[in-house]
Design a protein around this motif. Structure first.
Motif, PDB file in Angstrom:
ATOM      1  N   ARG A  80       0.824  -1.197   0.000  1.00 26.64           N
ATOM      2  CA  ARG A  80       0.000   0.000   0.000  1.00 26.64           C
ATOM      3  C   ARG A  80       0.866   1.257   0.000  1.00 26.64           C
ATOM      4  O   ARG A  80       0.608   2.213  -0.732  1.00 26.64           O
ATOM      5  CB  ARG A  80      -0.885  -0.025   1.245  1.00 26.64           C
ATOM      6  CG  ARG A  80      -2.051   0.898   1.103  1.00 26.64           C
ATOM      7  CD  ARG A  80      -2.992   0.751   2.271  1.00 26.64           C
ATOM      8  NE  ARG A  80      -3.389   2.096   2.652  1.00 26.64           N
ATOM      9  CZ  ARG A  80      -3.862   2.420   3.831  1.00 26.64           C
ATOM     10  NH1 ARG A  80      -3.966   1.504   4.771  1.00 26.64           N
ATOM     11  NH2 ARG A  80      -4.192   3.663   4.073  1.00 26.64           N
ATOM     12  N   GLU A  84       0.898   4.177  -2.927  1.00 26.51           N
ATOM     13  CA  GLU A  84       0.481   5.558  -2.644  1.00 26.51           C
ATOM     14  C   GLU A  84       1.650   6.531  -2.638  1.00 26.51           C
ATOM     15  O   GLU A  84       1.507   7.685  -2.278  1.00 26.51           O
ATOM     16  CB  GLU A  84      -0.240   5.606  -1.287  1.00 26.51           C
ATOM     17  CG  GLU A  84      -1.564   4.859  -1.326  1.00 26.51           C
ATOM     18  CD  GLU A  84      -2.266   4.848   0.018  1.00 26.51           C
ATOM     19  OE1 GLU A  84      -1.739   5.450   0.964  1.00 26.51           O
ATOM     20  OE2 GLU A  84      -3.346   4.233   0.090  1.00 26.51           O
ATOM     21  N   ARG A  85       2.790   6.075  -3.062  1.00 30.81           N
ATOM     22  CA  ARG A  85       3.990   6.907  -2.998  1.00 30.81           C
ATOM     23  C   ARG A  85       3.889   8.080  -3.983  1.00 30.81           C
ATOM     24  O   ARG A  85       3.451   7.924  -5.115  1.00 30.81           O
ATOM     25  CB  ARG A  85       5.199   6.033  -3.360  1.00 30.81           C
ATOM     26  CG  ARG A  85       6.521   6.730  -3.299  1.00 30.81           C
ATOM     27  CD  ARG A  85       7.640   5.675  -3.268  1.00 30.81           C
ATOM     28  NE  ARG A  85       8.915   6.329  -3.406  1.00 30.81           N
ATOM     29  CZ  ARG A  85       9.504   6.550  -4.573  1.00 30.81           C
ATOM     30  NH1 ARG A  85       8.917   6.154  -5.690  1.00 30.81           N
ATOM     31  NH2 ARG A  85      10.658   7.180  -4.633  1.00 30.81           N
TER      32      ARG A  85
END
Ligand code: PHE
Length: 343
Positions: A80, A84-85
């Motif tokens: 995750r 979401e980086r």
């Protein structure tokens, strides 16, 4: 059975698969649960030994499940975080065609900035005054008394008079700032005054609101040579024509004596500046009238000066070949894209 369960655990790729393994082993009808249930059917001695074994197995399966769960949870969190980086160092995307556009510098502002830079290099500071003026600053102090015909030339916008007072005016030129500057500071003085001015006049070459720049120099022994040198240098620098012909022509303003209008050489036929043998009036100027110095508290026997004033729209139109005055105030994007400059 132990090997089967270990293999199933290792193969459980996510938490949902892991839970299926747990149910298959430890659930109500799971394999380990089945072994425990089967103990009751064994003879007592066998039951004890076998029971201990199965309980060990149960404990091992529980710990293995817990370990695998921790591993899978850590992996899920890593995935995750990776998804979401945000890379804050990426360059911005080019603005979408329909997105907001960068603004630009209006030609009036550009000319003002050029005036401030050019005169700044000659030692002039910038002064300002209010758009709404008193009659005294706009007229009387500049040697334009009441009933003087020059007042009629100005098509003045008058405001409603305060009780018992005189009607304020929208300044008809930037010259009242001459008075304000002389009252506010001791000579020597060297200022230009860019700003809005107002006259009740409207056609293709006149707007009720327009812009002027005033110039004022006060010093000891200032004479017409200074006036001429300053204005010739300025005009040649502003229009970018080193040998621009400049002509000084005797004229009249109530606040200067002598007064001169200044013409530059151009071609009436082609509109080109600098050659062609025709003359174009560009600004008003003169030596500051002794009465004006005295009105502003400066002794005319000790100090002399010169002043000039010109229309900012007019010099901008001439410099850039802009044919019509009205688009200056219409915010037409096509016109602005053509004549405005990027900041
Ligand atoms: N104020 C004059 C005008 O508006 C211009 C001017 C300024 C003339 C200073 C002489 C000296 O026309």
């Amino acid at each position: 059975l132990r090997a089967d369960i270990e293999a199933a655990l290792a193969g459980a790729a996510d938490l949902r698969a892991l839970d299926a393994v747990r149910v298959a082993a430890l659930g109500k009808s799971g394999q380990v649960t089945g072994l425990l249930k089967g103990l009751g059917a064994l003879p007592p001695e066998e039951r004890r030994a076998r029971g201990a074994e199965v309980n060990v197995l149960k404990g091992e399966v529980e710990r293995a499940l817990e370990t695998r769960r921790a591993t899978l949870e850590a992996a899920a969190l890593d995935a995750r975080l990776a998804a979401e980086r945000l890379d804050v160092s990426l360059p911005p995307r080019a603005a979408a065609p329909a997105g907001p556009e960068a603004g630009s510098i209006h030609p009036i502002s550009r000319t003002m900035e050029e005036l401030i830079a050019l005169f700044g290099a000659m030692g002039f500071a910038v002064a300002e005054g209010p758009d709404i003026e008193g009659d005294w600053h706009n007229f009387s102090a500049l040697n334009i008394p009441e009933h003087h015909p020059a007042r009629q030339d100005h098509d003045t916008f008058y405001l409603t008079a305060p009780e018992g007072g005189r009607r304020p005016v929208l300044r008809t030129h930037t010259s009242p700032v001459q008075i304000r500057t002389m009252l506010a500071q001791e000579p020597p003085i060297r200022v230009i005054v860019p700003g809005r001015t107002w006259r009740a006049d409207h056609d293709a070459t006149h707007s009720p609101m327009f812009h002027q720049v005033e110039g004022l120099v006060i010093g000891r022994g200032i004479h017409m040579g200074h006036l001429k040198g300053t204005l010739v240098d300025f005009l040649r620098a502003f229009f970018g024509i080193a040998d621009l012909p400049v002509r000084f022509r005797a004229s009249y303003f109530p606040f200067t004596e002598p007064s001169m209008e200044v013409d530059i050489g151009w071609s009436r036929r082609t509109g080109e500046l600098g050659q062609g043998g025709d003359w174009l009036e560009i600004l008003g100027s003169g030596m500051v009238h002794p009465k004006v110095l005295a009105n502003a508290g400066i002794d005319p026997r000790a100090w002399q000066g010169f002043a000039f004033g010109m229309g900012i729209e007019r010099i901008t139109m001439l410099k850039h070949g802009i044919p019509d005055l009205r688009p200056f105030y219409e915010a037409d994007l096509r016109w602005l894209r053509h004549y405005a400059t990027s900041p």
